[in-house]
Write a protein that holds these residues in place. Structure first.
Motif, short mmCIF file in Angstrom:
data_model
loop_
_atom_site.label_atom_id
_atom_site.label_comp_id
_atom_site.label_asym_id
_atom_site.label_seq_id
_atom_site.Cartn_x
_atom_site.Cartn_y
_atom_site.Cartn_z
N HIS A 75 55.55 45.23 45.71
CA HIS A 75 55.76 44.70 47.06
C HIS A 75 55.36 45.70 48.15
CE1 HIS A 75 57.67 41.13 45.46
NE2 HIS A 75 58.49 41.89 44.74
N LEU A 76 54.72 46.79 47.76
CA LEU A 76 54.27 47.79 48.73
C LEU A 76 52.79 47.60 49.04
CD1 LEU A 76 56.06 50.96 47.29
CD2 LEU A 76 56.82 49.47 49.14
N PRO A 77 52.35 47.95 50.24
CA PRO A 77 50.93 47.82 50.60
C PRO A 77 50.00 48.59 49.67
CG PRO A 77 52.27 48.20 52.55
CD PRO A 77 53.18 48.40 51.37
N ALA A 78 50.50 49.68 49.08
CA ALA A 78 49.67 50.52 48.21
C ALA A 78 49.36 49.86 46.87
CB ALA A 78 50.36 51.86 47.97
N TYR A 79 50.11 48.81 46.52
CA TYR A 79 49.95 48.19 45.19
C TYR A 79 48.53 47.70 44.96
CZ TYR A 79 50.44 44.90 41.32
OH TYR A 79 50.27 44.24 40.13
N TYR A 80 47.94 47.08 45.96
CA TYR A 80 46.59 46.53 45.79
C TYR A 80 45.59 47.62 45.44
CZ TYR A 80 42.09 44.38 46.73
OH TYR A 80 40.80 43.93 46.62
N GLU A 81 45.64 48.74 46.11
CA GLU A 81 44.72 49.84 45.84
C GLU A 81 44.93 50.41 44.45
OE1 GLU A 81 42.18 50.63 47.65
OE2 GLU A 81 42.72 49.16 49.17
N LEU A 82 46.18 50.41 44.00
CA LEU A 82 46.50 50.95 42.67
C LEU A 82 45.98 50.04 41.56
CD1 LEU A 82 50.18 52.12 43.34
CD2 LEU A 82 48.19 53.60 43.00
N ILE A 83 46.13 48.73 41.77
CA ILE A 83 45.76 47.76 40.73
C ILE A 83 44.29 47.38 40.81
CG2 ILE A 83 46.18 45.58 41.97
CD1 ILE A 83 47.51 46.39 38.46
N ASN A 104 42.62 41.56 51.78
CA ASN A 104 41.24 41.71 52.28
C ASN A 104 40.30 42.24 51.18
OD1 ASN A 104 41.68 40.85 55.02
ND2 ASN A 104 42.72 42.80 55.37
N MET A 105 40.24 41.52 50.09
CA MET A 105 39.39 41.89 48.96
C MET A 105 37.91 41.82 49.32
SD MET A 105 39.15 39.96 45.24
CE MET A 105 40.81 40.42 44.73
N ASN A 106 37.14 42.82 48.91
CA ASN A 106 35.70 42.79 49.12
C ASN A 106 35.08 41.70 48.25
OD1 ASN A 106 35.47 44.97 50.94
ND2 ASN A 106 35.66 46.42 49.26
N VAL A 107 34.01 41.08 48.73
CA VAL A 107 33.34 40.04 47.94
C VAL A 107 32.76 40.65 46.66
CG1 VAL A 107 31.47 38.35 47.93
CG2 VAL A 107 32.82 38.68 50.00
N SER A 108 32.32 41.90 46.71
CA SER A 108 31.78 42.56 45.52
C SER A 108 32.84 42.68 44.43
CB SER A 108 31.24 43.95 45.88
OG SER A 108 32.24 44.74 46.49
N THR A 109 34.10 42.77 44.81
CA THR A 109 35.20 42.77 43.84
C THR A 109 35.49 41.35 43.39
OG1 THR A 109 36.23 44.73 44.83
CG2 THR A 109 37.64 43.32 43.48
N PHE A 110 35.47 40.42 44.32
CA PHE A 110 35.76 39.01 44.03
C PHE A 110 34.84 38.46 42.94
CE2 PHE A 110 34.94 34.48 44.98
CZ PHE A 110 36.22 33.98 44.83
N VAL A 111 33.56 38.78 43.00
CA VAL A 111 32.60 38.21 42.03
C VAL A 111 32.72 38.85 40.65
CG1 VAL A 111 30.98 37.51 43.83
CG2 VAL A 111 30.73 39.76 42.77
N THR A 112 33.51 39.92 40.53
CA THR A 112 33.69 40.54 39.21
C THR A 112 35.03 40.15 38.58
OG1 THR A 112 34.67 42.55 40.18
CG2 THR A 112 32.28 42.53 39.86
N LEU A 113 35.77 39.24 39.23
CA LEU A 113 37.02 38.77 38.64
C LEU A 113 36.73 37.95 37.39
CD1 LEU A 113 38.85 37.56 41.89
CD2 LEU A 113 39.20 39.71 40.66
N ARG A 114 37.74 37.79 36.57
CA ARG A 114 37.60 36.94 35.38
C ARG A 114 37.10 35.57 35.80
NH1 ARG A 114 42.98 37.07 31.70
NH2 ARG A 114 42.33 34.89 31.46
N ARG A 115 36.07 35.10 35.14
CA ARG A 115 35.48 33.82 35.52
C ARG A 115 36.49 32.68 35.41
NH1 ARG A 115 30.66 30.95 35.90
NH2 ARG A 115 30.83 28.82 35.14
N ASP A 116 37.24 32.64 34.31
CA ASP A 116 38.19 31.54 34.14
C ASP A 116 39.29 31.60 35.19
OD1 ASP A 116 39.16 33.89 32.96
OD2 ASP A 116 40.44 32.80 31.57
N SER A 117 39.63 32.79 35.65
CA SER A 117 40.64 32.94 36.69
C SER A 117 40.10 32.48 38.04
CB SER A 117 41.10 34.40 36.79
OG SER A 117 41.69 34.83 35.59
N LEU A 118 38.88 32.91 38.34
CA LEU A 118 38.26 32.57 39.62
C LEU A 118 38.12 31.06 39.79
CD1 LEU A 118 35.22 34.48 41.10
CD2 LEU A 118 35.40 32.02 41.31
#
Length: 213
Positions: A75-83, A104-118
């Motif tokens: 629940h901390l702002p730092a969690y996203y950067e850690l994960i 505020n995920m970068n699109v370059s990160t978004f396109v590398t997510l698991r396909r089935d999840s996306l």
């Protein structure tokens, strides 16, 4: 390197933070499922790994390890950067939760997510994930996996994002799944011949009934 890691573990040594740093991003993809599952999640807090070039199985296992390691900071702002380095293994349910946190995920990160999840994310959830980067998604709409995700969405819902995304299902249209019939070669030749023999009569009967009705 793979043989050295195997020998190290055979001697009873654990894959702690020191070992993981020695393995590093360069060799982390060499770890098999058994070795990955032997990692103490707490070790990931001190190690610096990036499994983005690894197999999907490796990403999935390391994501679960990282999620456990950083669960106390969820629940901390730092969690996203850690994960972030491990998000390539995140299931859809976790991404849906993350979409509510203004990451505020970068699109370059978004396109590398698991396909089935996306593919299970709604336009609203994608907007929640990308935040200020949402307009950049239009630059990727002709490429996989964004193109494939768009094809599953209703165009009116995409229009609500106001970033020029196209390729969704238009109002009043539905996606049809073509049924798969067994190959004709698998049917007895006599049955096939009978079907072709009766086909004209069956069609004539169908047309007659349609006209009379």
């Amino acid at each position: 390197a793979s043989a050295a890691i195997k020998r190290y573990m055979e001697l009873g040594h654990a894959l702690n933070a020191t070992a993981l740093d020695a393995i590093g991003t360069k060799y982390v993809c060499l770890l098999n499922a058994t070795q990955l599952k032997a990692i103490d999640p707490a070790s990931l807090k001190l190690a610096s790994l990036n499994p983005s070039a690894c197999s999907q199985e490796t990403k999935n296992i390391l994501y679960q390890k990282a999620k456990e390691a950083f669960s106390d900071q969820h629940h901390l702002p730092a969690y996203y950067e850690l994960i972030l380095p491990y998000l390539g293994g995140a299931p859809a349910a976790d991404l849906k939760v993350l979409s509510k946190d203004d990451v505020n995920m970068n699109v370059s990160t978004f396109v590398t997510l698991r396909r089935d999840s996306l593919m299970l994310l709604t336009p609203g959830e994608v907007q929640g994930l990308l935040g200020v980067h949402l307009p950049e998604l239009a630059q990727w709409q002709s490429r996989a996996p964004v193109r494939d995700w768009l094809a599953l969405q209703k165009q009116p819902e995409l229009d609500k994002l106001h970033v020029g995304l196209t390729g969704g299902v238009q109002e009043g249209y539905i996606n049809l799944i073509t049924p798969k019939f067994p190959a004709m070669s698998s049917a007895p030749l006599g049955t096939v011949a009978m079907v072709f023999h009766l086909l004209p009569a069956l069609l004539l009967t169908f047309l007659t009934v349609s006209i009379l009705s």
